[in-house]
Each structure stands twice: as C-alpha cells, then as structure tokens.
Design an enzyme around this catalytic site. Structure first.
Site: not given
Length: 382
Positions: A38, A192, A195, A259, A338
């Site tokens: 099904c 980030c 920064c 960084c 089902h």
C-alpha cells in the site's frame, strides 16, 4: 545540456493539473495490494495525478531520453506502462506486477514483501526516474571543489548569484523530467557569532522534510507512547520550524575558518529555488532511545493558496504560491500501518480517495486529515 525553458518555467493551474490528451480516460484506477505494498500504491496514485509527469510518459517523450544501460531503466519502462494502463480506464483496478518486479530488481530495500515507508519509496522512485531519464549522457566528470580563495569570493556574491551558480553546476550533470518538475534547491548558511564570517552551501531536493512542532514534555512522558496526539498545528508552523535559526554551541560549535578555532555559530536553511511541484514530507516518525514514536497531530493544510514567500531567499521567483493536489496518508503504526491517497482529478473537478483497489470521490474538506504524510503541491500564479 541546458534546461528547456518551456519545460522549466511551466506553471500548471491546479484545476488543470491532471488533464491529459483527449484520448485519455479519467484516471480513477485502483491498484492491487500484494500484501504490504500500500505504501507503493499511495505514491503511485499521487504521481499519476501529477499532470506534467503523466503527459510526458503518455506522449512517449520518455523513450528518447531513456538511458538504456542504466540499472534503473526497467523501472522507468514499467512505470510508463503502468501509467498508460491506469489512465486508459479500461479496468476499475489493475495489478502493478511488472512495476513491482522492476523495483525489486533495482532495490534491495523494496525487494521483500514487507511494509515500507512511503517517503523512502517516493525518494527511491523519483531518483530512479531521474537517473534513467537524465538528458546529460554520458555525464561529464563531477565539478571540483572550490578553493579557499574561491569560497571567499563566493561568499561575497548575492544569494541569487550564489544559487544560480550552484544550480548551473548541478544541471551540467543533471537534467531530466524529474529535475524540471520536482527538484528545488536549499541554501544552508553558517554564520560565526564572533566575527560574522559565513559559509554557504547549496543542495538539491525532491521532497522537503519538515518537523511537526511538539509541546515540551517532562521526563520521558512522550517517548513511552508509540502514538502521540496533540492539538492541531498549522503547516506554516512546520515550515517555520524547518527554517528557524539554529544555534550551534557546546560540542556542536563550528570550526570558523576566519577565527581558526571553534566558535558559537548560527545555522539556517532557506529555499533558494522552488520546484514546480513541491512535495512536503511531514516527519511523523522519530526514534527516541528504544522507542519508535508516531505523531498523529492534525496538520492544518490549505488546499488552495499555500504561500511560501517567508521561506525563500531574496531573488526573482516565478511564484511562491501553491495549491494542493495530492496527499499520501498513513494510518496506524510504522510496522502495522496502512497507506491510502487522496488525489485531485482535474478532468472531473473532484478529489478521489484511493484505498488500494477501492476508489471513491471524497470531499475537499476531508483531504488534509491527521493521517496526511506526504503533501503534493503545484506552483500556481500569484
């Protein structure tokens, strides 16, 4: 091969979605269940109600695109045969025996006569059709990764420029009827929080899997139940949860390239390119610890005018409005459930309910029920 603009930019009104050439019948043919298939039948009925896809196969256009030596070719051939049989309307129901056999040859997952997930089957079938009908053949080698300098230049581009660049890279190796109808593009951006450096990636999708928001629970009250009911939520709440900004902290901190150390960061997903047909997968199943859980939350879904403008990047989108035309439903648990389908028939201007071999009209008000699992929307003009 470049995309066909006539195909790529087609917008089909919902009330004409299922229309086929005049020689086609009304497309209300049931499908035999082979015991646990099904899940397959519900997806097939929704795809059979997808007008552009059905026309492509009924008119024989797939034959000139078929990649004969692909392992998925037989799936496409049998899918075409099945669609033609369903839409000729000679029988109240048909047995998709050839199609099922082709799927079993191509996929170990769907080889056995076991209940499977309709979402996973839809993903498999659309991927098989894409691979077997890819216009770009033979494929060129994969694109190389961007260098560090190129990534920095890439981040300086506008969202629209980035998305177009990555979509062009994708379509150099991929273009099929599945691409033109079902495939969209997602933007994933990390930022980030120290920064403000960003890292942006893009990937294609054929189904948008969205979470269903749940209330906060104390202890393990929810996970001890296999079926969880809660108050109704709106589909926009599901889309909000999908695209909300996520904070990456603790063990999930991001290694910021600028960084050069792990930093707290944000992550957000947005849609960069909307497909003609948007398939939304409601994530009703989850595993928490040793427990398998199903959310039977009623997700309120409009049959007309689903607005997606809050979930797309800035840019020139042909339309951000969608109408519902198909629903794959799941009742019960994952192991003993089902599947059925509700599909809009444009020729009769009515919704039909498909429960394997049984087909009957259904009111539009009953289409989006707590059993809704896969939602099929077509893009329409605003």
């Amino acid at each position: 091969m470049q995309p066909d603009p006539a195909t790529a930019q087609t917008h089909v009104p919902a009330r004409r979605l299922s229309q086929l050439p005049d020689s086609a019948s009304y497309g209300a043919t049931g499908l035999k269940n082979f015991g646990n298939t099904c899940f397959m039948n519900s997806v097939l009925q929704c795809l059979a109600g997808t007008g552009p896809l059905t026309r492509y196969f009924m008119r024989g256009e797939w034959k000139k695109n078929l990649v004969q030596n692909s392992r998925e070719a037989e799936v496409a051939v049998e899918f075409a045969r099945l669609l033609e049989t369903m839409w000729r309307g000679q029988y109240a129901s048909v047995s998709p025996l050839g199609f099922r056999a082709a799927v079993a040859k191509c996929s170990e997952q769907f080889k056995a006569n076991e209940q499977e997930d309709a979402h996973e089957f839809a993903t498999f079938l659309l991927d098989a059709l894409h691979e077997s009908l890819n216009h770009v053949h033979p494929r060129p080698p994969p694109e190389r990764e961007l260098t560090r300098d190129e990534e920095q230049q890439f981040e300086l581009l506008s969202d629209e420029q980035q998305a177009l660049m990555q979509w062009t890279r994708f379509t150099r190796r991929n273009w099929s009827i599945v691409t033109s109808i079902f495939q969209g593009q997602i933007q994933s951006r990390l930022t980030c929080m120290s920064c403000q450096h960003t890292s942006t990636t893009y990937h294609t999708f054929t189904e948008l899997s969205v979470p269903i928001p749940t209330p906060k629970a104390s202890g393990s009250a929810l996970v001890r139940k296999s079926r969880v009911r809660q108050s109704p939520v709106n589909i926009y709440e599901c889309l909000d949860a999908y695209s909300e900004t996520e904070i990456l902290d603790g063990d999930n901190k991001w290694q910021c390239p600028r960084c050069q150390t792990k930093r707290k960061a944000t992550k957000r997903l947005m849609i960069a390119r909307l497909p003609l047909v948007l398939i939304v997968h409601l994530k009703r199943f989850s595993t928490i610890g040793h427990f398998r859980e199903k959310l039977e939350t009623n997700v309120l879904v409009p049959t007309q005018k689903l607005f997606m403008q809050n979930y797309v990047i800035r840019g020139n989108h042909p339309s951000t409005m969608y109408n519902l035309y198909g629903v794959a439903n799941h009742f019960g648990t994952l192991s003993g459930g089902h599947y059925t389908a509700s599909v809009f028939n444009g020729l009769r201007d009515q919704w039909n309910y498909f429960d394997d071999t049984r087909v009957s009209p259904t009111p539009e008000t009953q289409v989006a029920s707590p059993a809704a699992y896969l939602l099929f929307f077509v893009q329409t003009q605003t």
